[in-house]
Write a protein that holds these residues in place. Structure first.
Motif, PDB file in Angstrom:
ATOM      1  N   GLN A 173      22.327  31.967   8.252  1.00  0.00           N
ATOM      2  CA  GLN A 173      21.105  32.165   9.034  1.00  0.00           C
ATOM      3  C   GLN A 173      19.988  32.732   8.151  1.00  0.00           C
ATOM      4  O   GLN A 173      18.829  32.290   8.224  1.00  0.00           O
ATOM      5  N   ARG A 174      20.340  33.693   7.304  1.00  0.00           N
ATOM      6  CA  ARG A 174      19.333  34.309   6.435  1.00  0.00           C
ATOM      7  C   ARG A 174      18.771  33.283   5.446  1.00  0.00           C
ATOM      8  O   ARG A 174      17.559  33.237   5.190  1.00  0.00           O
ATOM      9  N   PHE A 175      19.654  32.470   4.873  1.00  0.00           N
ATOM     10  CA  PHE A 175      19.223  31.425   3.943  1.00  0.00           C
ATOM     11  C   PHE A 175      18.280  30.440   4.643  1.00  0.00           C
ATOM     12  O   PHE A 175      17.233  30.058   4.111  1.00  0.00           O
ATOM     13  N   TYR A 176      18.658  30.052   5.852  1.00  0.00           N
ATOM     14  CA  TYR A 176      17.855  29.100   6.645  1.00  0.00           C
ATOM     15  C   TYR A 176      16.471  29.662   6.922  1.00  0.00           C
ATOM     16  O   TYR A 176      15.461  28.951   6.845  1.00  0.00           O
ATOM     17  N   GLN A 177      16.407  30.954   7.242  1.00  0.00           N
ATOM     18  CA  GLN A 177      15.128  31.583   7.559  1.00  0.00           C
ATOM     19  C   GLN A 177      14.174  31.572   6.366  1.00  0.00           C
ATOM     20  O   GLN A 177      12.953  31.538   6.537  1.00  0.00           O
ATOM     21  N   GLN A 178      14.711  31.600   5.157  1.00  0.00           N
ATOM     22  CA  GLN A 178      13.874  31.697   3.968  1.00  0.00           C
ATOM     23  C   GLN A 178      13.548  30.353   3.334  1.00  0.00           C
ATOM     24  O   GLN A 178      12.812  30.293   2.352  1.00  0.00           O
ATOM     25  N   LEU A 179      14.072  29.266   3.883  1.00  0.00           N
ATOM     26  CA  LEU A 179      13.796  27.945   3.333  1.00  0.00           C
ATOM     27  C   LEU A 179      12.376  27.504   3.673  1.00  0.00           C
ATOM     28  O   LEU A 179      11.897  27.737   4.786  1.00  0.00           O
ATOM     29  N   PRO A 180      11.695  26.837   2.731  1.00  0.00           N
ATOM     30  CA  PRO A 180      10.404  26.228   3.065  1.00  0.00           C
ATOM     31  C   PRO A 180      10.588  25.151   4.134  1.00  0.00           C
ATOM     32  O   PRO A 180      11.589  24.439   4.149  1.00  0.00           O
ATOM     33  N   GLN A 181       9.636  25.048   5.022  1.00  0.00           N
ATOM     34  CA  GLN A 181       9.691  24.050   6.091  1.00  0.00           C
ATOM     35  C   GLN A 181       8.457  23.145   5.998  1.00  0.00           C
ATOM     36  O   GLN A 181       7.375  23.613   5.652  1.00  0.00           O
ATOM     37  N   PRO A 182       8.591  21.844   6.276  1.00  0.00           N
ATOM     38  CA  PRO A 182       9.842  21.170   6.647  1.00  0.00           C
ATOM     39  C   PRO A 182      10.732  20.922   5.428  1.00  0.00           C
ATOM     40  O   PRO A 182      10.259  20.918   4.299  1.00  0.00           O
ATOM     41  N   SER A 183      12.017  20.723   5.693  1.00  0.00           N
ATOM     42  CA  SER A 183      12.978  20.516   4.615  1.00  0.00           C
ATOM     43  C   SER A 183      12.875  19.077   4.086  1.00  0.00           C
ATOM     44  O   SER A 183      12.656  18.135   4.841  1.00  0.00           O
ATOM     45  N   LYS A 184      13.040  18.922   2.773  1.00  0.00           N
ATOM     46  CA  LYS A 184      13.016  17.582   2.174  1.00  0.00           C
ATOM     47  C   LYS A 184      14.293  16.828   2.538  1.00  0.00           C
ATOM     48  O   LYS A 184      15.385  17.418   2.565  1.00  0.00           O
ATOM     49  N   PRO A 185      14.202  15.531   2.811  1.00  0.00           N
ATOM     50  CA  PRO A 185      15.408  14.755   3.142  1.00  0.00           C
ATOM     51  C   PRO A 185      16.405  14.747   1.978  1.00  0.00           C
ATOM     52  O   PRO A 185      16.026  14.769   0.803  1.00  0.00           O
ATOM     53  N   ILE A 186      17.682  14.717   2.320  1.00  0.00           N
ATOM     54  CA  ILE A 186      18.737  14.628   1.310  1.00  0.00           C
ATOM     55  C   ILE A 186      18.696  13.251   0.656  1.00  0.00           C
ATOM     56  O   ILE A 186      18.540  12.224   1.326  1.00  0.00           O
ATOM     57  N   GLU A 187      18.862  13.222  -0.658  1.00  0.00           N
ATOM     58  CA  GLU A 187      18.904  11.964  -1.397  1.00  0.00           C
ATOM     59  C   GLU A 187      20.339  11.440  -1.465  1.00  0.00           C
ATOM     60  O   GLU A 187      21.304  12.202  -1.349  1.00  0.00           O
ATOM     61  N   LYS A 188      20.462  10.148  -1.679  1.00  0.00           N
ATOM     62  CA  LYS A 188      21.784   9.518  -1.774  1.00  0.00           C
ATOM     63  C   LYS A 188      22.104   9.229  -3.234  1.00  0.00           C
ATOM     64  O   LYS A 188      21.292   8.648  -3.955  1.00  0.00           O
ATOM     65  N   ILE A 189      23.283   9.656  -3.664  1.00  0.00           N
ATOM     66  CA  ILE A 189      23.784   9.347  -5.006  1.00  0.00           C
ATOM     67  C   ILE A 189      24.832   8.248  -4.871  1.00  0.00           C
ATOM     68  O   ILE A 189      25.721   8.340  -4.019  1.00  0.00           O
ATOM     69  N   THR A 190      24.733   7.221  -5.696  1.00  0.00           N
ATOM     70  CA  THR A 190      25.728   6.151  -5.679  1.00  0.00           C
ATOM     71  C   THR A 190      26.735   6.402  -6.786  1.00  0.00           C
ATOM     72  O   THR A 190      26.409   6.325  -7.966  1.00  0.00           O
ATOM     73  N   LEU A 191      27.936   6.751  -6.394  1.00  0.00           N
ATOM     74  CA  LEU A 191      29.023   6.982  -7.341  1.00  0.00           C
ATOM     75  C   LEU A 191      29.878   5.721  -7.361  1.00  0.00           C
ATOM     76  O   LEU A 191      30.473   5.349  -6.355  1.00  0.00           O
ATOM     77  N   VAL A 192      29.910   5.057  -8.505  1.00  0.00           N
ATOM     78  CA  VAL A 192      30.586   3.770  -8.621  1.00  0.00           C
ATOM     79  C   VAL A 192      31.934   3.970  -9.291  1.00  0.00           C
ATOM     80  O   VAL A 192      32.045   4.686 -10.289  1.00  0.00           O
ATOM     81  N   SER A 193      32.958   3.356  -8.737  1.00  0.00           N
ATOM     82  CA  SER A 193      34.299   3.499  -9.288  1.00  0.00           C
ATOM     83  C   SER A 193      34.404   2.757 -10.607  1.00  0.00           C
ATOM     84  O   SER A 193      33.640   1.850 -10.908  1.00  0.00           O
ATOM     85  N   ASN A 194      35.399   3.135 -11.423  1.00  0.00           N
ATOM     86  CA  ASN A 194      35.629   2.460 -12.693  1.00  0.00           C
ATOM     87  C   ASN A 194      35.895   0.979 -12.505  1.00  0.00           C
ATOM     88  O   ASN A 194      35.492   0.151 -13.318  1.00  0.00           O
ATOM     89  N   ALA A 195      36.570   0.628 -11.411  1.00  0.00           N
ATOM     90  CA  ALA A 195      36.877  -0.781 -11.183  1.00  0.00           C
ATOM     91  C   ALA A 195      35.601  -1.574 -10.976  1.00  0.00           C
ATOM     92  O   ALA A 195      35.440  -2.683 -11.455  1.00  0.00           O
ATOM     93  N   THR A 196      34.652  -0.999 -10.229  1.00  0.00           N
ATOM     94  CA  THR A 196      33.414  -1.711  -9.960  1.00  0.00           C
ATOM     95  C   THR A 196      32.566  -1.813 -11.217  1.00  0.00           C
ATOM     96  O   THR A 196      31.870  -2.800 -11.433  1.00  0.00           O
ATOM     97  N   ILE A 197      32.631  -0.779 -12.068  1.00  0.00           N
ATOM     98  CA  ILE A 197      31.842  -0.803 -13.294  1.00  0.00           C
ATOM     99  C   ILE A 197      32.368  -1.845 -14.260  1.00  0.00           C
ATOM    100  O   ILE A 197      31.600  -2.582 -14.884  1.00  0.00           O
ATOM    101  N   THR A 198      33.683  -1.911 -14.419  1.00  0.00           N
ATOM    102  CA  THR A 198      34.260  -2.674 -15.517  1.00  0.00           C
ATOM    103  C   THR A 198      34.798  -4.037 -15.123  1.00  0.00           C
ATOM    104  O   THR A 198      35.133  -4.829 -15.974  1.00  0.00           O
TER     105      THR A 198
END
Length: 521
Positions: free
Chosen positions: A240-265
């Motif tokens: 709750q304390r952390f939430y109260q101190q965050l700048p508003q509005p919050s930036k959207p979460i970004e998506k990271i694409t983690l590719v398996s070794n099989a897909t890479i190779t």
């Protein structure tokens, strides 16, 4: 009756009786989650918020684990108190509890309403650099999720693969921290829901039981079996304390694409199930395809292991008391148990059989075949295999050509040569208890008029109350442990089926897509 507080117990007596909450519980298998269990670990809390680490040795796990659940309050007695370990300390306490086969555990429904639920000691991001690759203690951190990945199977050594998920945390000073979740933790963390919720509001997480690691690249927070997390638990004052101190509005979460070794190779073609049914077994025998499916059921009248030739992985036959390989070109016959797991997968438009052999099946099940063979009778379908039903995967597959050619009127069967991605169970059934009081700090006064944080549940990847392993030590292969008629297999229904339709995998074909070696943190 009066109970002893955790702060009062010590090695001077063996007659302690405590009333505690099981805050956390995990299995310790050593360096990986795949080996035999070495001990069952717990973090216990008493009504005064004292915390202590407890350990159950292998010979007592089958007796005590069925009596334990995370979040329960129990009265415990008949245990030893020892000096705390000097490595991997989860709590600050001079002593630890060592349970045994005679330890008495009784769940109680009567306990003070202020009984705590969580315990942690937050380490600021800027302090973590003091603990790079130091195993003296686990670390607990709090931060806002700014990016999250999918889960993917990656290579962690020459012969071993593991599921991984990564995310980025940010503190109130905008310092960032990379977090890596491994094995079951990567599947249990509901990255998809975190990302979705993070498009609307902040997602604040407390990670507990982590280690700060560095292997060549930048340091990162490593989350393995001892790790837990509390996401948007607004009843925890620190959240709750952390939430109260965050700048508003919050930036959207970004998506990271983690590719398996099989897909890479490996160059693979994405296919739907309807497209896979049209694959030509003569012209497309060596083609690889990827297909995303949800496991709807186990193939009926099939077993989950067979007796294979240790050299070429073909089936074996018993001749004069000695096992001989079915491949006439193979001069070996040394037998071993090997997984053969037959699953029915669906993508909504159709279904097909997918077969997993050896190491690929072990990656899915999470335990070596000899451990499962020692744990279950041949007429049982193991709980670990039953729990695969309902889970979603992206498989890299090839057609089981010989099997399809022998029965061209049936749908083809596909061998899974790699698990490219694991999504976990699709139904979220875990309930969040919003009525438990916070265990840390005193309640604080809300100063901002902010919308409530939306809690996020974990993915369910298996039963919460798994059977405990009595003794998961590997034992030498004993030919007398195999039925005399090795051509028949008990399918768990009392029926027998022949091994004729086993599609023998070439030695080393599974988990060995042609690839360049890549190091993974």
């Amino acid at each position: 009756m009066p109970y002893n507080l955790l702060s009062d117990i010590n090695p001077s007596s063996i007659h302690w009786t405590i009333q505690v909450k099981v805050s956390r519980m995990w299995e310790f298998h050593g360096n990986t989650d795949e080996g035999p269990i070495k001990h069952l670990d717990l973090i216990l809390l008493d009504e005064k918020n004292n915390a202590m680490y407890a350990e159950i040795p292998p010979d007592a796990i089958s007796i005590l684990k069925p009596k334990l659940n995370e979040g329960m309050v129990a009265v415990i007695k008949k245990f030893l108190v020892e000096r705390a370990k000097t490595r991997f300390k989860a709590v600050d306490a001079p002593y630890m509890i060592k349970m045994n086969r005679l330890t008495n555990i009784n769940k109680t429904g009567t306990y003070p309403p202020t009984f705590p639920e969580y315990t942690f000691r937050l380490t600021p991001f800027h302090k973590l650099n003091e603990y790079v690759n130091v195993d003296e203690k686990f670390h607990d951190v709090i931060g806002q999720v700014t990016a999250v990945s999918n889960s993917a199977v990656v290579r962690v050594s020459k012969d071993r693969h593991q599921t991984k998920r990564v995310l980025k945390l940010q503190d109130l000073s905008e310092n960032t921290l990379d977090v890596s979740l491994w094995g079951n933790r990567a599947l249990e963390f509901n990255g998809e829901q975190v990302y979705e919720q993070g498009q609307k509001q902040a997602v604040i997480v407390i990670f507990v039981g982590t280690l700060y690691k560095k292997y060549g690249g930048p340091p990162f927070l490593s989350c393995t079996s001892a790790c837990r997390w509390y996401i948007n638990k607004q009843m925890i004052p620190e959240v709750q304390r952390f939430y109260q101190q965050l700048p508003q509005p919050s930036k959207p979460i970004e998506k990271i694409t983690l590719v398996s070794n099989a897909t890479i190779t490996t160059q693979v073609q994405p296919k739907t199930i309807m497209q896979l049914k049209k694959v030509d077994p003569f012209d497309q025998t060596d083609e690889r395809y990827c297909c995303t499916v949800t496991i709807s059921r186990l193939t009926p009248n099939q077993g989950w292991l067979y007796v294979s030739c240790r050299k070429c992985r073909s089936g074996t036959r018993l001749i004069g008391g000695t096992y001989k390989c079915n491949d006439t070109d193979c001069t070996e016959g040394d037998p071993e148990y090997r997984y053969k797991l037959c699953l029915i997968g669906t993508d909504g438009d159709g279904d097909l059989e997918f077969v997993l052999f050896g190491d690929v099946a072990q990656l899915l099940i999470g335990k070596p075949v000899i451990v499962m063979r020692n744990k279950y009778r041949s007429d049982e379908i193991p709980l670990e295999i039953q729990n695969i039903v309902g889970q979603k995967f992206t498989f890299v597959v090839r057609i089981s050509a010989k099997k399809f050619i022998r029965n061209p009127n049936a749908d083809p069967s596909f061998e899974v040569i790699y698990i490219a991605e694991q999504f976990g169970k699709q139904d979220l059934n875990l309930q969040i208890n919003m009525n438990q009081p916070p265990s840390t700090s005193t309640p604080l006064q809300v100063t901002k008029d902010l919308p409530p944080l939306m809690p996020i549940t974990d993915n369910t990847i298996g039963a919460k109350e798994d059977k405990a392993q009595d003794n998961n030590l590997e034992i030498p292969f004993d030919p007398m442990d195999i039925e005399d008629n090795q051509r028949l297999f008990d399918d768990g229904t009392g029926k027998k089926r022949a091994f004729e339709d086993i599609e023998d995998s070439p030695s080393g074909s599974t988990m060995k897509a042609k690839s360049k070696s890549s190091k993974t943190k």
